[in-house]
Write an enzyme that holds these catalytic residues in place. Structure first.
Site, mmCIF file in Angstrom:
data_model
loop_
_atom_site.group_PDB
_atom_site.id
_atom_site.type_symbol
_atom_site.label_atom_id
_atom_site.label_comp_id
_atom_site.label_asym_id
_atom_site.label_seq_id
_atom_site.Cartn_x
_atom_site.Cartn_y
_atom_site.Cartn_z
ATOM 1 N N ARG A 124 -3.850 -11.572 8.741
ATOM 2 C CA ARG A 124 -4.849 -12.229 7.884
ATOM 3 C C ARG A 124 -5.233 -13.605 8.402
ATOM 4 N NH1 ARG A 124 -4.402 -7.812 6.493
ATOM 5 N NH2 ARG A 124 -4.375 -6.943 4.397
ATOM 6 N N SER A 174 -5.599 -8.657 -3.004
ATOM 7 C CA SER A 174 -4.289 -9.318 -2.924
ATOM 8 C C SER A 174 -4.505 -10.820 -3.000
ATOM 9 C CB SER A 174 -3.608 -9.017 -1.587
ATOM 10 O OG SER A 174 -3.445 -7.644 -1.417
ATOM 11 N N GLU A 227 -3.561 -15.710 -0.020
ATOM 12 C CA GLU A 227 -4.431 -15.070 0.951
ATOM 13 C C GLU A 227 -5.871 -15.451 0.621
ATOM 14 O OE1 GLU A 227 -4.689 -10.565 1.575
ATOM 15 O OE2 GLU A 227 -6.677 -11.448 1.566
HETATM 16 N N1 EPU Z 1 4.808 -2.305 -4.592
HETATM 17 C C1 EPU Z 1 5.448 -2.186 -5.804
HETATM 18 N N2 EPU Z 1 4.854 -2.722 -6.909
HETATM 19 C C2 EPU Z 1 3.667 -3.352 -6.858
HETATM 20 C C3 EPU Z 1 3.000 -3.479 -5.622
HETATM 21 C C4 EPU Z 1 3.591 -2.952 -4.493
HETATM 22 O O1 EPU Z 1 6.520 -1.611 -5.895
HETATM 23 O O2 EPU Z 1 3.200 -3.813 -7.893
HETATM 24 C C5 EPU Z 1 5.418 -1.723 -3.390
HETATM 25 C C6 EPU Z 1 4.664 -0.462 -2.958
HETATM 26 O O3 EPU Z 1 5.137 0.679 -3.588
HETATM 27 C C7 EPU Z 1 4.906 -0.452 -1.477
HETATM 28 C C8 EPU Z 1 4.992 -1.926 -1.104
HETATM 29 O O4 EPU Z 1 5.295 -2.633 -2.298
HETATM 30 O O5 EPU Z 1 6.128 0.153 -1.176
HETATM 31 C C9 EPU Z 1 3.695 -2.445 -0.493
HETATM 32 O O6 EPU Z 1 2.607 -2.261 -1.380
HETATM 33 P P1 EPU Z 1 1.173 -1.694 -0.917
HETATM 34 O O7 EPU Z 1 1.375 -0.572 0.012
HETATM 35 O O8 EPU Z 1 0.354 -1.455 -2.126
HETATM 36 O O9 EPU Z 1 0.518 -2.829 -0.068
HETATM 37 P P2 EPU Z 1 0.604 -4.405 -0.115
HETATM 38 O O10 EPU Z 1 1.562 -4.860 0.895
HETATM 39 O O11 EPU Z 1 0.789 -4.906 -1.476
HETATM 40 C C10 EPU Z 1 -1.253 -4.727 1.694
HETATM 41 C C11 EPU Z 1 -2.485 -5.588 1.876
HETATM 42 C C12 EPU Z 1 -3.668 -4.965 1.162
HETATM 43 C C13 EPU Z 1 -3.865 -3.545 1.670
HETATM 44 C C14 EPU Z 1 -2.579 -2.757 1.408
HETATM 45 C C15 EPU Z 1 -2.648 -1.345 1.916
HETATM 46 C C16 EPU Z 1 -1.796 -7.893 2.106
HETATM 47 C C17 EPU Z 1 -1.700 -9.221 1.471
HETATM 48 N N3 EPU Z 1 -2.273 -6.918 1.344
HETATM 49 O O12 EPU Z 1 -0.890 -4.773 0.318
HETATM 50 O O13 EPU Z 1 -4.805 -5.713 1.513
HETATM 51 O O14 EPU Z 1 -4.952 -2.925 1.018
HETATM 52 O O15 EPU Z 1 -1.489 -3.396 2.092
HETATM 53 O O16 EPU Z 1 -2.572 -1.317 3.307
HETATM 54 O O17 EPU Z 1 -1.464 -7.728 3.272
HETATM 55 C C18 EPU Z 1 -5.929 -7.652 0.769
HETATM 56 O O18 EPU Z 1 -5.537 -8.200 1.787
HETATM 57 O O19 EPU Z 1 -6.668 -8.236 -0.097
HETATM 58 C C19 EPU Z 1 -5.529 -6.311 0.521
HETATM 59 C C20 EPU Z 1 -5.856 -5.706 -0.585
#
Ligand code: EPU
Length: 338
Positions: free
Chosen positions: A164, A235, A333
């Site tokens: 990012r 996010s 972010e």
């Molecule tokens: N999780 C939970 N509870 C929650 C949220 C997440 O248990 O409330 C767990 C999920 O089950 C998973 C892990 O945490 O095992 C990661 O969650 P997720 O796969 O939803 O992705 P993230 O790390 O929260 C990132 C990016 C998103 C992108 C998703 C999917 C960042 C800051 N965010 O989110 O990007 O869509 O992966 O690849 O890197 C953004 O940057 O605005 C954004 C939406």
């Protein structure tokens, strides 16, 4: 080009929050961009560049300088052997671009379907989702250098892409993106490694591009607020990157926590959404109209009429609680404009 005064910025953002811009210019060409910058120079005013407004939180008092909305359009294709080079205007909708290249059977950005905002914003924030990141297929970029006041082409290696981040966030204000260039493949190369996609395609290892796009749109629908009903910038925080040693200690404390390696660094990415959800138990928690989204705790959703200060107060309490409970410092972010 027409420079407007006292323009409310909330409608130009997906959060739907924020006060007015003292001056506002929508620029559709490089010449208009130069003209608007000269105007700001003359008035000795700060400049803020806005794309689709999908990753910003604008202060309740607005912005006292010139807000430049980059609306440079156009998508050009050049076939070169097994790939097509696509040159796309910074003001094009990112998802419009993704949908168009999928229609032409070009691979490399399909997992980035459904992300709001413009191509310029996607480059600046080096967007990533579901196992793909825009820098993987990015070849270069035409930029306006606000120091030398010339148009330059930067090669991908000069853009210092990271998680990012990019030269455009590291040296904020120096460059304005005009066109981005992507090298997209004619050969099918589905990346279904991300857990949610793996599950969906367990029985279908070689899905067509359109099917992957539909799957990603479907997954996203379940994780993000409906922007027609409430505001959000996706996010709100970055996932923290910690050393392998720290990651090991966290895993001892929270054995169920997933961790993600970051091949480009030595660090380990910690899923902050998981910590907010399973350690702080704050999913759905709200303060003054802003809340941690029920389906994805890393996302802040804001009811219509919520103030920027309420969103910031919620973000600050999350930051404090994560630091007190897990000893991790977290960063926004979302870009805060004030
Ligand atoms: N999780 C939970 N509870 C929650 C949220 C997440 O248990 O409330 C767990 C999920 O089950 C998973 C892990 O945490 O095992 C990661 O969650 P997720 O796969 O939803 O992705 P993230 O790390 O929260 C990132 C990016 C998103 C992108 C998703 C999917 C960042 C800051 N965010 O989110 O990007 O869509 O992966 O690849 O890197 C953004 O940057 O605005 C954004 C939406």
């Amino acid at each position: 080009m027409y420079i407007e005064e006292h323009v409310p910025l909330a409608p130009h953002t997906t959060f739907g929050i924020g006060g007015p811009a003292r001056y506002f210019a929508r620029v559709g060409t490089t010449d208009e961009l130069k003209e608007a910058l000269a105007f700001a120079d003359e008035k000795n005013m700060p400049v803020c560049v806005l794309g689709g407004g999908s990753n910003v939180l604008i202060d309740d008092r607005g912005f006292r300088g010139l807000v430049l909305q980059v609306a440079i359009e156009g998508i050009d294709y050049e076939i070169e052997g097994s790939q097509t080079t696509v040159t796309v205007g910074a003001g094009e909708s990112w998802d419009g671009f993704v949908s168009e290249v999928i229609d032409r059977d070009l691979w490399g950005v399909e997992n980035l379907s459904g992300i709001p905002g413009t191509v310029g914003g996607a480059v600046v924030g080096n967007i990533g989702a579901y196992g793909q990141v825009q820098s993987q297929t990015f070849a270069g970029v035409d930029v306006f250098n606000t120091h030398s006041k010339t148009v330059e082409r930067l090669h991908v290696t000069e853009c210092r892409f990271g998680y990012r981040e990019s030269i455009f966030t590291l040296e904020a204000g120096k460059y304005i993106v005009i066109h981005a260039v992507y090298a997209l493949s004619h050969q099918a190369q589905p990346d279904l490694s991300y857990t949610d996609l793996q599950k969906m395609f367990a029985e279908q290892p070689n899905p067509p591009l359109r099917t992957i796009r539909e799957a990603v749109l479907h997954i996203r629908e379940g994780k993000f607020p409906d922007l027609l009903k409430e505001g959000s910038a996706g996010s709100f925080f970055k996932n923290p990157i910690v050393s392998k040693d720290e990651a090991r200690k966290l895993l001892e404390r929270y054995p169920a926590m997933p961790q993600f390696s970051m091949p480009e660094t030595d660090g380990v990415k910690i899923p902050l959404g998981w910590l907010i959800d399973h350690v702080l138990h704050l999913k759905g928690y709200s303060e003054g109209g802003a809340r941690l989204f029920e389906k994805q705790a890393l996302v802040i959703a804001a009811r219509r009429g919520t103030s920027a200060s309420a969103v910031r107060a919620l973000a600050n309490s999350v930051r404090e609680k994560i630091f007190n409970e897990c000893g991790i410092s977290i960063e926004h972010e979302v870009k805060i404009i004030s």
